[in-house]
Design an enzyme around this catalytic site. Sequence first.
Site, PDB file in Angstrom:
ATOM      1  N   MET A  93       0.855  -1.287  -0.053  1.00  0.00           N
ATOM      2  CA  MET A  93       0.024  -0.042   0.108  1.00  0.00           C
ATOM      3  C   MET A  93       1.108   1.178   0.036  1.00  0.00           C
ATOM      4  O   MET A  93       1.750   1.460   0.940  1.00  0.00           O
ATOM      5  CB  MET A  93      -1.098   0.164   1.139  1.00  0.00           C
ATOM      6  CG  MET A  93      -1.796  -1.151   1.266  1.00  0.00           C
ATOM      7  SD  MET A  93      -2.854  -1.113   2.734  1.00  0.00           S
ATOM      8  CE  MET A  93      -1.641  -1.751   3.967  1.00  0.00           C
ATOM      9  N   GLY A 181       2.292   4.505   4.368  1.00  0.00           N
ATOM     10  CA  GLY A 181       2.640   3.469   3.505  1.00  0.00           C
ATOM     11  C   GLY A 181       3.077   2.140   4.275  1.00  0.00           C
ATOM     12  O   GLY A 181       3.659   2.081   5.172  1.00  0.00           O
ATOM     13  N   SER A 182       2.545   0.832   3.736  1.00  0.00           N
ATOM     14  CA  SER A 182       2.661  -0.407   4.366  1.00  0.00           C
ATOM     15  C   SER A 182       2.441  -1.410   3.723  1.00  0.00           C
ATOM     16  O   SER A 182       2.461  -1.629   2.450  1.00  0.00           O
ATOM     17  CB  SER A 182       1.817  -0.267   5.697  1.00  0.00           C
ATOM     18  OG  SER A 182       0.646   0.274   5.456  1.00  0.00           O
ATOM     19  N   ARG A 183       2.308  -2.571   4.286  1.00  0.00           N
ATOM     20  CA  ARG A 183       1.846  -3.895   3.695  1.00  0.00           C
ATOM     21  C   ARG A 183       1.087  -4.927   4.385  1.00  0.00           C
ATOM     22  O   ARG A 183       0.956  -4.811   5.528  1.00  0.00           O
ATOM     23  CB  ARG A 183       3.297  -4.717   3.164  1.00  0.00           C
ATOM     24  CG  ARG A 183       3.108  -5.439   2.395  1.00  0.00           C
ATOM     25  CD  ARG A 183       4.684  -6.019   1.805  1.00  0.00           C
ATOM     26  NE  ARG A 183       4.956  -7.455   2.650  1.00  0.00           N
ATOM     27  CZ  ARG A 183       6.241  -7.964   2.665  1.00  0.00           C
ATOM     28  NH1 ARG A 183       7.366  -7.168   2.266  1.00  0.00           N
ATOM     29  NH2 ARG A 183       6.392  -9.061   3.285  1.00  0.00           N
TER      30      ARG A 183
END
Length: 213
Positions: A93, A181-183
Amino acid sequence: MRKPYVSICPEGAAAIGFTAFSAILFACMDWWIPALIFWTLCWFSLHFFRDPERVTPVGNGIAVSPADGKVIRMAMRPDPFDGQPRQCISIFMSIFNVHVNRAPVDCTVKGIKYFPGKFINASFDKASEDNERCAWQLEDAASTNWSMVQIAGLVARRIVCRAAISDHLARGERLGMIRFGSRVDLYLPEGYSPAIKLGDKVFGGETIIARKD
């Protein structure tokens, strides 16, 4: 028919309120450059914390994406709860994606594990082992276990959990979010195969990401 809407995550109230207040204050003081900067930050906060309505697919033997973003990896990896190798789908993301995370299937929350760690770029493979993350063990109606991991990234500094152990979640229901921002990694149980391919863009609660064989 229900009209579509876009709401704002409550976690964004502080950032939106602060940036809007600062922009108005600087504008009243005729300090237009900082006012413009804070109006831009306010717009970004509104955009980042948006929470749009999603139309979740119905039917048996399907799972939906737990997050918005891009599929950056599909590989066999050890499950964070039992250590067994499972097909893992990683969704990255960016700061421009919706960051609300959703349940992939109708399920009951069986376990939640928090792992403190670093804040390296979430698109790197080692982020799944080194970064701060929160793992969810979800049991569907057939008593099949699904695992999902929220992973903090280079900018993300807070993982938000909205569900607790024993909570029942419908497919596509919100269970948390990651700030900036990440996953998200989704581990498929045996008997399910990916319904997407590497590089695809997916939408949380809406894109079918896996199907039963």
